[in-house]
Write an enzyme that holds these catalytic residues in place. Structure first.
Site, short mmCIF file in Angstrom:
data_model
loop_
_atom_site.label_atom_id
_atom_site.label_comp_id
_atom_site.label_asym_id
_atom_site.label_seq_id
_atom_site.Cartn_x
_atom_site.Cartn_y
_atom_site.Cartn_z
N TRP A 29 0.83 -1.15 0.07
CA TRP A 29 0.01 -0.07 0.03
C TRP A 29 1.03 1.23 0.10
CZ3 TRP A 29 -1.75 2.77 4.82
CH2 TRP A 29 -2.87 3.69 4.60
N LYS B 133 -13.53 -1.24 4.81
CA LYS B 133 -14.11 -2.20 4.01
C LYS B 133 -15.31 -3.08 4.60
CE LYS B 133 -10.53 -0.46 1.68
NZ LYS B 133 -9.43 0.64 2.06
N ASP C 223 -1.10 -5.50 9.37
CA ASP C 223 -2.20 -4.33 8.85
C ASP C 223 -3.36 -5.24 8.37
OD1 ASP C 223 -3.14 -2.00 8.33
OD2 ASP C 223 -1.93 -1.86 6.49
#
Length: 426
Positions: A148, A265, A228
């Site tokens: 990311w 999400k 993460d």
């Protein structure tokens, strides 16, 4: 008038003060959304942003969230007072249970320090600030290549150096040998950032057996581990399955680690900015001290976290009916992404689309990946043409947000991919 600030001759403060400030570079992900919004074409498609869309291409609010909103609105005891620095206590209890499990030994022994955060990004920043102060020697942070885009910046802003470890092979499979070799070569006490599930941007995850090999190296290097976690439940539709890596390291191996959580999400709460940072320690006394210092990081940064997103998550998870609804919606969202992966591959095969490079035998890498993103293998020039000619917006590394693919546009996307690949070989 002076066009920049100097520190001599009493000139400070004279004339325009900030003309010397350079323009910041465009964020490679957020810039895609800006360009998409500015495009007047009715055919435009956004495959850049990591946000769920339904089969008609529209954002949704989950049913469980709508019901939670009603419960909160109709509760006369609710107010809008400041939260404690650590966050909403009912949320803090359930968020750790989501990732570690209700039967977690670490939770039962009160060895987990947890604070609410401004989604996953905020959790990472709190972790980075804490590590930069309390880790011996300010260790280097090792991040997968690719990862990311914000990972490196978050740690660098805290004065930490970052490095990359190998992750993906040219054929879009996990380069486990390269990954292990790079982690083994890292100095002891380094920070390793790992993706719990649905690696961003590749969608390629280690198998359970590979996770065990990774754990061996992490243990041998005495690494500071950060898992993460942005896609738990969204990746496979199964919250328990998606938590395997964290639970294996924390529960089976008894390792100390950090876990960031985002509910953007899996709850669709993108704008609520709700998340958490969990730190597993060796004993409850250490956990108490660690949490006090995490609060000391939060206090001068933003003082108190937002309340509404925390109430939404805790309300859903405190109600067995709403929790069941949420779990069903997770399965539905996950399955739609799986279906669109298959649909895109079928559309590409139907028109005999050439492969993006000679290393690929077929398009199966798209269906073997998991989570929101497909790492297509398209090069920068191909991606540029997708945008400039076909009005399809994605990041230039060939990452597609599969949530932007739907039954009405999948054939158009496939045809555009074919045009871009063929054009690059003329």
């Amino acid at each position: 008038q002076y066009t920049h600030i100097t520190m001599d001759g009493g000139k400070v403060g004279w004339g325009p003060k900030w003309q010397h400030v350079p323009m910041a570079p465009v964020d490679p992900i957020l810039g895609v959304a800006v360009a998409y919004t500015a495009d007047p074409s009715p055919a435009k498609i956004n495959l850049g942003i990591g946000a769920y869309r339904d089969a008609s291409g529209k954002p949704i609010v989950l049913k469980c969230i709508k019901e939670a909103e009603k419960k909160i609105a109709n509760d006369p005891s609710m107010n809008k007072e400041y939260l404690p620095v650590q966050g909403l206590e009912p949320f803090l209890k359930v968020t750790s249970q989501v990732i570690f499990g209700k039967q977690s030994k670490a939770l039962a022994e009160r060895r987990v320090a947890v604070v609410q955060s401004l989604s996953g990004t905020g959790a990472l920043r709190i972790a980075a600030e804490f590590i930069s102060v309390y880790a011996p020697g300010k260790p280097c942070v090792y991040i997968s290549d690719p990862s990311w885009g914000n990972h490196h910046t978050i740690f660098q802003k805290c004065g930490m150096e970052t490095a990359k470890y190998r992750y993906i092979s040219p054929t879009m499979t996990l380069d486990i040998d390269g990954m292990l070799a790079d982690l083994k070569a890292a100095p002891k006490g380094s920070v390793f950032v790992l993706h719990t599930i649905a690696h961003n941007p590749t969608g390629v995850d280690p198998t359970p057996e590979q996770w065990k090999l990774i754990a061996d190296v992490c243990e041998e290097r005495d690494a500071i581990l950060i898992f993460d976690t942005a896609y738990q439940g969204y990746a496979t539709g199964d919250l328990e399955k998606d938590a395997f890596a964290v639970r294996y390291f924390a529960e089976e191996r008894g390792m100390e680690l950090m876990v960031t959580q985002s509910y953007s999400k899996n709850f669709g709460l993108y704008g609520e900015r709700i998340g958490a940072l969990n730190i597993v320690t060796k004993d409850k006394e250490t956990a108490a001290k660690v949490r006090s210092q995490l609060c000391a990081v939060v206090r001068p940064m933003y003082s108190s976290p937002q309340i509404h997103g925390a109430r939404l998550v805790s309300t859903v998870l405190a109600d067995s009916g709403l929790t069941k609804t949420w779990e069903g919606e997770l399965k539905d969202m996950s399955q739609r992404i799986v279906d669109m992966r298959s649909a895109l591959v079928k559309a590409l095969e139907k028109i005999q689309c050439p492969l993006p490079s000679a290393v690929f035998k077929d398009w199966s890498h798209i269906t073997s990946q998991i989570g929101m993103f497909a790492y297509t293998g398209l090069g920068e020039a191909m991606c540029d043409k997708l945008t400039q000619v076909h009005h399809i917006y994605c990041t230039r590394n060939g990452r597609f947000s599969m949530a932007g693919v739907n039954p009405s546009n999948v054939e158009y996307i496939a045809q555009a991919i074919k045009d871009c690949i063929q054009g690059s070989r003329l």
